[in-house]
Design a protein around this motif. Structure first.
Motif, PDB file in Angstrom:
ATOM      1  N   UNK A 236       0.837  -1.184   0.000  1.00 38.13           N
ATOM      2  CA  UNK A 236       0.000   0.000   0.000  1.00 38.13           C
ATOM      3  C   UNK A 236       0.877   1.241   0.000  1.00 38.13           C
ATOM      4  N   UNK A 237       0.582   2.169  -0.904  1.00 36.51           N
ATOM      5  CA  UNK A 237       1.293   3.440  -0.943  1.00 36.51           C
ATOM      6  C   UNK A 237       0.334   4.511  -1.453  1.00 36.51           C
ATOM      7  N   UNK A 238       0.837   5.740  -1.549  1.00 38.91           N
ATOM      8  CA  UNK A 238      -0.010   6.814  -2.026  1.00 38.91           C
ATOM      9  C   UNK A 238      -0.427   6.656  -3.464  1.00 38.91           C
ATOM     10  N   UNK A 239       0.338   5.884  -4.256  1.00 42.80           N
ATOM     11  CA  UNK A 239       0.031   5.761  -5.684  1.00 42.80           C
ATOM     12  C   UNK A 239      -0.323   4.344  -6.111  1.00 42.80           C
ATOM     13  N   UNK A 240      -0.197   3.375  -5.196  1.00 43.87           N
ATOM     14  CA  UNK A 240      -0.417   1.995  -5.634  1.00 43.87           C
ATOM     15  C   UNK A 240      -0.932   1.146  -4.490  1.00 43.87           C
ATOM     16  N   UNK A 241      -1.854   0.247  -4.828  1.00 41.62           N
ATOM     17  CA  UNK A 241      -2.299  -0.797  -3.911  1.00 41.62           C
ATOM     18  C   UNK A 241      -2.262  -2.110  -4.681  1.00 41.62           C
ATOM     19  N   UNK A 242      -1.698  -3.140  -4.032  1.00 38.27           N
ATOM     20  CA  UNK A 242      -1.581  -4.429  -4.740  1.00 38.27           C
ATOM     21  C   UNK A 242      -1.797  -5.566  -3.761  1.00 38.27           C
ATOM     22  N   UNK A 243      -2.595  -6.558  -4.175  1.00 39.36           N
ATOM     23  CA  UNK A 243      -2.799  -7.795  -3.449  1.00 39.36           C
ATOM     24  C   UNK A 243      -2.397  -8.945  -4.362  1.00 39.36           C
ATOM     25  N   UNK A 244      -1.639  -9.891  -3.813  1.00 36.01           N
ATOM     26  CA  UNK A 244      -1.214 -11.063  -4.587  1.00 36.01           C
ATOM     27  C   UNK A 244      -1.457 -12.327  -3.793  1.00 36.01           C
ATOM     28  N   UNK A 245      -2.087 -13.314  -4.428  1.00 38.78           N
ATOM     29  CA  UNK A 245      -2.231 -14.653  -3.863  1.00 38.78           C
ATOM     30  C   UNK A 245      -1.561 -15.601  -4.832  1.00 38.78           C
ATOM     31  N   UNK A 246      -0.551 -16.339  -4.346  1.00 42.97           N
ATOM     32  CA  UNK A 246       0.273 -17.131  -5.260  1.00 42.97           C
ATOM     33  C   UNK A 246       0.452 -18.541  -4.710  1.00 42.97           C
ATOM     34  N   UNK A 247       0.477 -19.519  -5.620  1.00 43.34           N
ATOM     35  CA  UNK A 247       0.738 -20.913  -5.251  1.00 43.34           C
ATOM     36  C   UNK A 247       1.586 -21.546  -6.350  1.00 43.34           C
ATOM     37  N   UNK A 248       2.596 -22.365  -5.899  1.00 44.93           N
ATOM     38  CA  UNK A 248       3.472 -23.026  -6.860  1.00 44.93           C
ATOM     39  C   UNK A 248       3.876 -24.393  -6.330  1.00 44.93           C
ATOM     40  N   UNK A 249       3.688 -25.410  -7.162  1.00 43.34           N
ATOM     41  CA  UNK A 249       4.130 -26.769  -6.879  1.00 43.34           C
ATOM     42  C   UNK A 249       5.220 -27.109  -7.882  1.00 43.34           C
ATOM     43  N   UNK A 250       6.488 -27.175  -7.445  1.00 42.30           N
ATOM     44  CA  UNK A 250       7.576 -27.368  -8.406  1.00 42.30           C
ATOM     45  C   UNK A 250       7.616 -28.752  -9.029  1.00 42.30           C
ATOM     46  N   UNK A 251       6.923 -29.727  -8.429  1.00 42.75           N
ATOM     47  CA  UNK A 251       6.927 -31.096  -8.968  1.00 42.75           C
ATOM     48  C   UNK A 251       5.516 -31.662  -8.844  1.00 42.75           C
ATOM     49  N   UNK A 252       4.735 -31.480  -9.864  1.00 43.60           N
ATOM     50  CA  UNK A 252       3.356 -31.948  -9.848  1.00 43.60           C
ATOM     51  C   UNK A 252       3.342 -33.482  -9.831  1.00 43.60           C
ATOM     52  N   UNK A 253       2.764 -34.058  -8.778  1.00 44.98           N
ATOM     53  CA  UNK A 253       2.739 -35.526  -8.602  1.00 44.98           C
ATOM     54  C   UNK A 253       4.149 -36.113  -8.686  1.00 44.98           C
ATOM     55  N   UNK A 254       5.115 -35.393  -8.137  1.00 41.55           N
ATOM     56  CA  UNK A 254       6.523 -35.815  -8.118  1.00 41.55           C
ATOM     57  C   UNK A 254       7.119 -35.956  -9.506  1.00 41.55           C
ATOM     58  N   UNK A 255       6.491 -35.356 -10.491  1.00 40.51           N
ATOM     59  CA  UNK A 255       7.024 -35.371 -11.855  1.00 40.51           C
ATOM     60  C   UNK A 255       7.907 -34.147 -12.050  1.00 40.51           C
ATOM     61  N   UNK A 256       8.640 -34.062 -13.148  1.00 33.70           N
ATOM     62  CA  UNK A 256       9.456 -32.862 -13.407  1.00 33.70           C
ATOM     63  C   UNK A 256       8.628 -31.611 -13.665  1.00 33.70           C
ATOM     64  N   UNK A 257       7.343 -31.776 -13.990  1.00 32.04           N
ATOM     65  CA  UNK A 257       6.497 -30.637 -14.340  1.00 32.04           C
ATOM     66  C   UNK A 257       6.110 -29.853 -13.092  1.00 32.04           C
ATOM     67  N   UNK A 258       6.338 -28.537 -13.149  1.00 38.69           N
ATOM     68  CA  UNK A 258       5.897 -27.645 -12.095  1.00 38.69           C
ATOM     69  C   UNK A 258       4.641 -26.911 -12.531  1.00 38.69           C
TER      70      UNK A 258
END
Length: 892
Positions: free
Chosen positions: A604-626
């Protein structure tokens, strides 16, 4: 007691006048106890008179076997004849013991009643201080006479030794110290045999403690044995401690290093150690001639004030460092290798020139290593000489250089896995041989390690490299031969993980480059360590190789020590773009121990307000795919309009090798432009007034060879990305943006780091519409060209407003150095340069430049930056001046 013998009476009178315990009373151990065995009276029906002498001799033998000093039969008979003894009783037995210089006398009778033998005896103490002790033994038949004598000897021995046992130990006279101060330091214990020599040793030991002015011992006889009382006289109690004469060192610092404290008993030994510590404190500060002593102020013998007396003398600095014997190498270059240095102009402020004696041996070894790394294989550096003068300190290093050897050639022998040419590629000394360069011992060590590592990559975990050096002293050359022994090939039997209480095993195992059954590889082992370190889940990672009973199998034990991966932070700061801002974040980098990253952040500032919700799984089902997702809401006030955005991303990642990873995502965003200043804003913004949609796909290839996630010291990071918006995937924004970003880290001596970073970007239209100005490039601020206000480096329209560039370039050169390893504090100096260009502009050779310095703190709440930049060029005809900026977040 009535004395019938004049000599005995005289002896007893002398002992009484001296007030001492006779030696016979003091003896305790069997070997120091003397006995006289007198004739026994024989009462028997048979003619057994011969036993009157034989029985005592049998008893003498048994008592000697038990360690007692027993007077011989001849001496006993001579004493009886000399004293004309016709019968025995208690008084005569006691007198005979004294005359025989024994502590005890034994006499008695043997009686036969029927077939039974009764052996009766009395143990008489020579001084008469103890009551005589009767014994009797009954056996059947003359054949059991010897067992009867043996039993009688056992009883006599038990009685004598029991009487000489220490039954109790007491301490008296102590008022301050507990009894345990004495008792815990005594080697004598209750139940031990009383020994005057041991008592004297204990008295000396108590004196050596330093707490007592006097120690005396009193011994009392009891029915249970000896009662030993240590009478002590304590030294005075320290009521207060003062320091006199200390100016350069704070008095509290002096008192802190002392073990002697107020309320303790004065102990000269402890005080002597304290004075030594104080002198060492002064020496570390450069006062090498400081003298330290103490005095006592007493008005009461039991209490004292302790005063530490200090004569500091002058502070001495190193005025001169001399290196004698250096002929080939320049003494100035040699001095650069030393940790010690001569006094400088600002030594009073920096501490330069203060002698740290622990560094003397280090510097001598450093000089010897410097010579050996430049071909002087026989160089020796003697023990440094330190001279203290009124002007300062002079340190002299004596050097014997010897001959300088160059490398004549390098060869390989033994178990060669590949050709010599490929082995030579792993070493550096062969290059020195081609150039006839001086022999370098440090390079030799690196070659040995490199060859060993090369063999471990082929599974030879126990490979060995021996070195043979053939010197030609006439030509001053050396030929180096590496003899390689591969030993057996090794496979990994089992990988076990220890110390992880939260992180699941599979999260650790998927970072390992060695698994059960794999052929061992040193490179894979080192890479596994780096990958685990870069997770930043652990304070410590240690992968140990453990031999097994099968020499061709080894176990790997991965030992980790977990650290907190959750973060709850709140902060305030200032930046040139947002002015004062507030921020808060909840983040977990190892959610459920599965390696997930989840965060919720607000700014929060005089010129900007930002909300972020983030989720990351680097190994989907223990596979190389994130895979992951991001949802955000942003409101931003620009100079000429406001933008409100809500959107989200679906993002993916996939490895393309060990160091390279492919990322891609799709972004869908709804944004509104309002509060537009129609007189100032660009035409493109006017056309977008109201609601708009942005649809974009993004792809990047990132290669990362750095050694750490935060504050890397070596390696590179290269990222090439492209973002495609509008066109085939719809949306109101149409553009294609390309960015190439690179970073290079190089470790330097003393844990310093050189970092070079650069980025070039270009954005182009994807239709007839212009690229929105909020998708163009602006420079200035913490993340690109410091020293200039945020978004100030930009092309301008006719009215002088920044409209953003279609092309951008900037570069950063940083020199980082540790300020506090414990706190994770780094200092840096930097040089930045960069510029942006409009669509119809091209690079003209000019860049906006800035210099500055800053501090980075790798805190538990995340990395913090405080940096001051000074712009060297003018913007709109005015100099930028200096800008102090602060931020929390990732570094570029």
């Amino acid at each position: 007691m009535r004395c019938t013998l004049p000599l005995i009476c005289i002896a007893l009178l002398v002992w009484a006048l001296m007030g001492a315990v006779p030696p016979s009373v003091a003896a305790a151990q069997a070997e120091d106890t003397a006995l006289v065995v007198l004739p026994f009276e024989i009462n028997a029906e048979q003619n057994l008179d011969y036993l009157g002498q034989d029985l005592p001799e049998m008893l003498r033998g048994k008592l000697r076997d038990k360690g007692f000093a027993v007077r011989s039969q001849e001496d006993t008979l001579r004493l009886l004849q000399q004293e004309e003894v016709e019968f025995l009783n208690l008084e005569r037995a006691r007198d005979l013991a004294l005359l025989g210089k024994a502590q005890y006398a034994i006499y008695g009778s043997l009686s036969q009643v029927g077939t039974n033998l009764s052996l009766d005896a009395r143990l008489v103490e020579a001084t008469g201080l103890k009551q005589p002790t009767p014994f009797f033994v009954v056996k059947e038949g003359l054949i059991n006479l010897m067992p009867a004598v043996e039993e009688l000897a056992d009883k006599v021995a038990d009685q004598i030794l029991r009487k000489e046992k220490i039954s109790e130990i007491k301490v008296e006279g102590n008022e301050i110290l507990d009894d345990d101060v004495v008792l815990m330091r005594l080697r004598l214990q209750e139940g031990d045999t009383y020994d005057p020599k041991a008592i004297n040793t204990e008295v000396k030991r108590l004196y050596q403690l330093g707490y007592f002015d006097d120690v005396r011992v009193e011994v009392e006889e009891t029915r249970e044995g000896k009662e030993v009382v240590f009478q002590v006289q304590e030294k005075p109690l320290i009521q207060a401690i003062g320091v006199k004469g200390a100016d350069a060192i704070d008095k509290d610092d002096i008192l802190e290093v002392m073990s002697t404290k107020t309320g303790a008993v004065l102990n000269p030994k402890v005080i002597a150690e304290d004075l030594k510590k104080i002198r060492e404190v002064y020496r570390k500060e450069g006062y090498y001639q400081a003298e330290v002593d103490y005095e006592l102020e007493q008005t009461d013998p039991r209490k004292a004030r302790l005063n530490v007396l200090v004569e500091e003398g002058d502070k001495l600095y190193i005025e001169d460092i001399r290196i004698k014997g250096a002929k080939v190498l320049d003494p100035g270059d040699l001095k650069d290798e030393l940790a010690l240095s001569e006094r400088g102009l600002f030594s009073w402020l920096t501490g330069r020139g203060v002698l740290k004696e622990e560094l003397l041996d280090r510097d001598a070894a450093a000089l010897e290593a410097y010579y050996s790394n430049r071909g002087f294989m026989d160089a020796k550096v003697g023990q440094p000489e330190v001279e203290y003068t009124d002007e300062g300190i002079v340190i002299t290093f004596h050097v014997k250089e010897g001959d300088r050897y160059s490398v004549a050639g390098v060869d390989f022998s033994g178990d060669l896995l590949t050709g010599k040419k490929e082995l030579a590629a792993q070493t550096q000394l062969d290059d020195a041989a081609e150039e006839k360069a001086p022999f370098d011992r440090s390079v030799l060590r690196e070659d040995i390690q490199s060859l060993t590592d090369f063999y471990t990559n082929y599974g030879y975990a126990y490979a060995e490299v021996d070195v043979q050096m053939d010197r030609d002293r006439d030509e001053d050359t050396v030929r180096v031969s590496y003899n390689l022994r591969k030993n057996q090939k090794v496979y990994v039997r089992r990988v076990t993980i220890e110390g992880n209480t939260k992180t699941r095993d599979n999260v650790i195992r998927r970072e390992m480059r060695l698994a059960d059954g794999d052929m061992f590889s040193g490179a894979a082992l080192r890479r596994s360590n780096v990958r685990l370190q870069k997770l930043d889940y652990f304070e410590k990672v240690d992968i140990q190789t453990v031999p097994t009973s099968d020499r061709e199998r080894m176990d790997l034990v991965v030992q980790v020590k977990e650290k907190s991966t959750g973060m709850l932070s709140a902060g305030a700061g200032y930046s040139s773009v947002d002015s004062v801002f507030l921020s808060g974040q909840v983040k977990e980098r190892n959610l459920f121990g599965k390696g997930y990253t989840a965060s919720l952040q607000g700014t929060f500032s005089g010129s900007r307000t930002r909300y972020d919700l983030d989720f990351w799984n680097p190994h989907l089902y223990d596979s190389p795919l994130g895979a992951g997702t991001n949802v955000y809401y942003v409101t931003r006030e620009y100079d000429d309009y406001d933008k409100n955005s809500i959107g989200g991303k679906v993002k993916f990642g996939y490895p393309l090798g060990e160091y390279t990873r492919l990322f891609w995502n799709y972004r869908l965003e709804k944004y509104t432009l309002d509060e537009i200043d129609e007189d100032e804003v660009d035409e493109d913004i006017l056309e977008r007034e109201g609601e708009n949609w942005a649809s974009a796909v993004y792809a990047s290839i990132k290669r990362d060879t750095t050694n750490r996630r935060l504050n890397p010291s070596k390696g590179t990071v290269n990222t090439l990305s492209v973002e495609y918006a509008g066109g085939l995937i719809g949306g109101d924004d149409d553009f294609v943006k390309f960015i190439y970003d690179t970073s290079f880290y190089q470790p330097l001596p003393f844990e310093h780091i050189f970092h070079w970073h650069a980025q070039v970007g270009h954005v182009m239209e994807n239709s007839d519409d212009e690229v929105p100005d909020f998708e163009r490039f602006y420079l200035g601020g913490m993340d690109d060209v410091r020293g200039y206000p945020g978004r100030e480096i930009s092309p301008e329209d006719d009215s002088g407003d920044e409209i953003g560039g279609h092309t951008s370039f900037f570069t950063n050169f940083e020199y980082l150095f540790p300020l506090s390893d414990e706190l994770g504090l780094m200092g840096l100096v930097f040089f930045d340069a960069g510029d942006t260009w409009a669509k119809d502009e091209s690079f003209d050779g000019e860049l906006y430049k800035a210099v500055g310095a800053g501090v980075r703190w790798y805190s538990p709440l995340g990395p913090l930056r405080l940096e001051y930049g000074y712009g060297l060029d003018e913007i709109d005809g005015e100099t930028s001046g200096g800008h102090l900026e602060f931020s929390v977040g990732q570094f570029f």
